[in-house]
Design a protein around this motif. Sequence first.
Motif, PDB file in Angstrom:
ATOM      1  N   UNK A   1      53.801  49.464  27.053  1.00  0.00           N
ATOM      2  CA  UNK A   1      52.943  50.640  27.177  1.00  0.00           C
ATOM      3  C   UNK A   1      53.516  51.728  26.276  1.00  0.00           C
ATOM      4  N   UNK A   2      52.882  51.945  25.134  1.00  0.00           N
ATOM      5  CA  UNK A   2      53.385  52.930  24.172  1.00  0.00           C
ATOM      6  C   UNK A   2      52.832  54.307  24.514  1.00  0.00           C
ATOM      7  N   UNK A   3      53.678  55.145  25.114  1.00  0.00           N
ATOM      8  CA  UNK A   3      53.277  56.489  25.507  1.00  0.00           C
ATOM      9  C   UNK A   3      53.665  57.531  24.465  1.00  0.00           C
ATOM     10  N   UNK A   4      54.156  57.058  23.325  1.00  0.00           N
ATOM     11  CA  UNK A   4      54.367  57.937  22.182  1.00  0.00           C
ATOM     12  C   UNK A   4      52.999  58.288  21.591  1.00  0.00           C
ATOM     13  N   UNK A   5      52.970  59.311  20.735  1.00  0.00           N
ATOM     14  CA  UNK A   5      51.778  59.549  19.921  1.00  0.00           C
ATOM     15  C   UNK A   5      52.004  58.829  18.607  1.00  0.00           C
TER      16      UNK A   5
ATOM     17  N   UNK B   1      44.037  51.135  19.870  1.00  0.00           N
ATOM     18  CA  UNK B   1      43.906  52.285  18.977  1.00  0.00           C
ATOM     19  C   UNK B   1      43.024  53.383  19.514  1.00  0.00           C
ATOM     20  N   UNK B   2      42.198  53.078  20.514  1.00  0.00           N
ATOM     21  CA  UNK B   2      41.270  54.081  21.041  1.00  0.00           C
ATOM     22  C   UNK B   2      42.016  55.232  21.708  1.00  0.00           C
ATOM     23  N   UNK B   3      43.093  54.901  22.437  1.00  0.00           N
ATOM     24  CA  UNK B   3      43.877  55.950  23.087  1.00  0.00           C
ATOM     25  C   UNK B   3      44.509  56.883  22.065  1.00  0.00           C
ATOM     26  N   UNK B   4      45.095  56.311  21.008  1.00  0.00           N
ATOM     27  CA  UNK B   4      45.723  57.139  19.975  1.00  0.00           C
ATOM     28  C   UNK B   4      44.683  57.960  19.219  1.00  0.00           C
ATOM     29  N   UNK B   5      43.513  57.394  18.994  1.00  0.00           N
ATOM     30  CA  UNK B   5      42.453  58.147  18.313  1.00  0.00           C
ATOM     31  C   UNK B   5      42.099  59.403  19.091  1.00  0.00           C
ATOM     32  N   UNK B   6      41.895  59.245  20.393  1.00  0.00           N
ATOM     33  CA  UNK B   6      41.538  60.397  21.228  1.00  0.00           C
ATOM     34  C   UNK B   6      42.682  61.406  21.265  1.00  0.00           C
ATOM     35  N   UNK B   7      43.922  60.916  21.375  1.00  0.00           N
ATOM     36  CA  UNK B   7      45.061  61.837  21.448  1.00  0.00           C
ATOM     37  C   UNK B   7      45.204  62.655  20.164  1.00  0.00           C
TER      38      UNK B   7
ATOM     39  N   UNK C   1      50.028  37.468  19.452  1.00  0.00           N
ATOM     40  CA  UNK C   1      50.548  36.165  19.031  1.00  0.00           C
ATOM     41  C   UNK C   1      51.788  35.775  19.819  1.00  0.00           C
ATOM     42  N   UNK C   2      52.429  36.770  20.459  1.00  0.00           N
ATOM     43  CA  UNK C   2      53.633  36.507  21.253  1.00  0.00           C
ATOM     44  C   UNK C   2      53.337  36.398  22.741  1.00  0.00           C
ATOM     45  N   UNK C   3      52.066  36.544  23.120  1.00  0.00           N
ATOM     46  CA  UNK C   3      51.708  36.483  24.536  1.00  0.00           C
ATOM     47  C   UNK C   3      52.088  37.722  25.310  1.00  0.00           C
ATOM     48  N   UNK C   4      52.234  38.851  24.600  1.00  0.00           N
ATOM     49  CA  UNK C   4      52.588  40.133  25.224  1.00  0.00           C
ATOM     50  C   UNK C   4      51.409  41.088  25.052  1.00  0.00           C
ATOM     51  N   UNK C   5      51.101  41.856  26.089  1.00  0.00           N
ATOM     52  CA  UNK C   5      50.019  42.837  26.012  1.00  0.00           C
ATOM     53  C   UNK C   5      50.578  44.193  25.582  1.00  0.00           C
ATOM     54  N   UNK C   6      50.040  44.735  24.503  1.00  0.00           N
ATOM     55  CA  UNK C   6      50.455  46.045  23.988  1.00  0.00           C
ATOM     56  C   UNK C   6      49.317  47.028  24.188  1.00  0.00           C
ATOM     57  N   UNK C   7      49.591  48.100  24.935  1.00  0.00           N
ATOM     58  CA  UNK C   7      48.599  49.143  25.179  1.00  0.00           C
ATOM     59  C   UNK C   7      49.071  50.466  24.580  1.00  0.00           C
ATOM     60  N   UNK C   8      48.169  51.157  23.902  1.00  0.00           N
ATOM     61  CA  UNK C   8      48.478  52.536  23.517  1.00  0.00           C
ATOM     62  C   UNK C   8      48.083  53.438  24.678  1.00  0.00           C
ATOM     63  N   UNK C   9      49.060  54.224  25.135  1.00  0.00           N
ATOM     64  CA  UNK C   9      48.887  55.063  26.335  1.00  0.00           C
ATOM     65  C   UNK C   9      49.414  56.478  26.082  1.00  0.00           C
ATOM     66  N   UNK C  10      48.929  57.162  25.051  1.00  0.00           N
ATOM     67  CA  UNK C  10      49.437  58.514  24.804  1.00  0.00           C
ATOM     68  C   UNK C  10      49.095  59.465  25.940  1.00  0.00           C
ATOM     69  N   UNK C  11      49.831  60.566  25.990  1.00  0.00           N
ATOM     70  CA  UNK C  11      49.809  61.444  27.152  1.00  0.00           C
ATOM     71  C   UNK C  11      49.390  62.868  26.789  1.00  0.00           C
TER      72      UNK C  11
END
Length: 298
Positions: free
Chosen positions: A93-97, A166-172, A112-122
Amino acid sequence: MESVGVIGCGLMGSGIAKNLLKNNYEVTIYDINDDAVRNLVNQGAIAASNPEELASQVDYLILSLTSPELVKQLVLDEDRGVLYRMNQDKFILDMSTNDVNLTRHIHEVAQTRGVEFYDCPLSGGPDGANNGTLTIMIGGNEERFKEILPVLQSIGKHIEYLGESGAGQTVKLCHNMVVAGVISLLSEAFLTGEKAGVPKEKLASIFQKGSGQTRAMDVFGVNILDQSFGNVKFSLANMTKDIHLYRNLAEDHQVSTFVSDMTHQLFTLGRNKGKGNLDSSAVYEVLAELMEKEIINS
């Protein structure tokens, strides 16, 4: 007990870790600041000796870092990247901008690694992080969003799933561009009103009662009124970085940035004048100095 790792325990990360502990998660932390780590260990967190060790042990890995370059290096480095230490079916969960294109690239590699990556800016600043009332903007795979929701609810009050990666980072980035523009315009209006004989305190009072009302006044306006720019809600350096990322996003989509150009110039000038560690409201000081220089030269 589910485990959460937090890499980056600064003003935001420390509050995030505290609220995870309050909500009975096992919290493992890493930061280069020994004092920040020690403070959280005293509250029940576990200190990791390096990011790779942390990543291999947790169900959810939260990043709270200061730049896209740091995120890229930490996650994707071929020798030490945390993505390559995460177990399958776990979450980052990437909470950086972060940069939108980089976010989408990391998401693709993570898949490709079977890991879920979410953009979660604050949004909400250090107070929101400490109080667990952050606004969290999420981009990533909708199918597994419900699995990360309990973690997000431990640290935030307003949680919005916005779309694919990318939608979270776009809004942030759009959000922070608006905030920076409002701070700049408030500063100019205060200086104009004062020059015309009306104290900025009276101006602020009327703004908040009329159509000019803005939450940016509530968050950053106090620093402008008191000229307490050392009271950092969100640093001028970080805001300048986010403005730059916003402009990259706009240019990628062939949107003219002529409206935001002046705000970009003001914040860049403030950073170049050594005000980067001050609050974003220090752009008021930048404008005041420019006005003073114009008066002297006229």
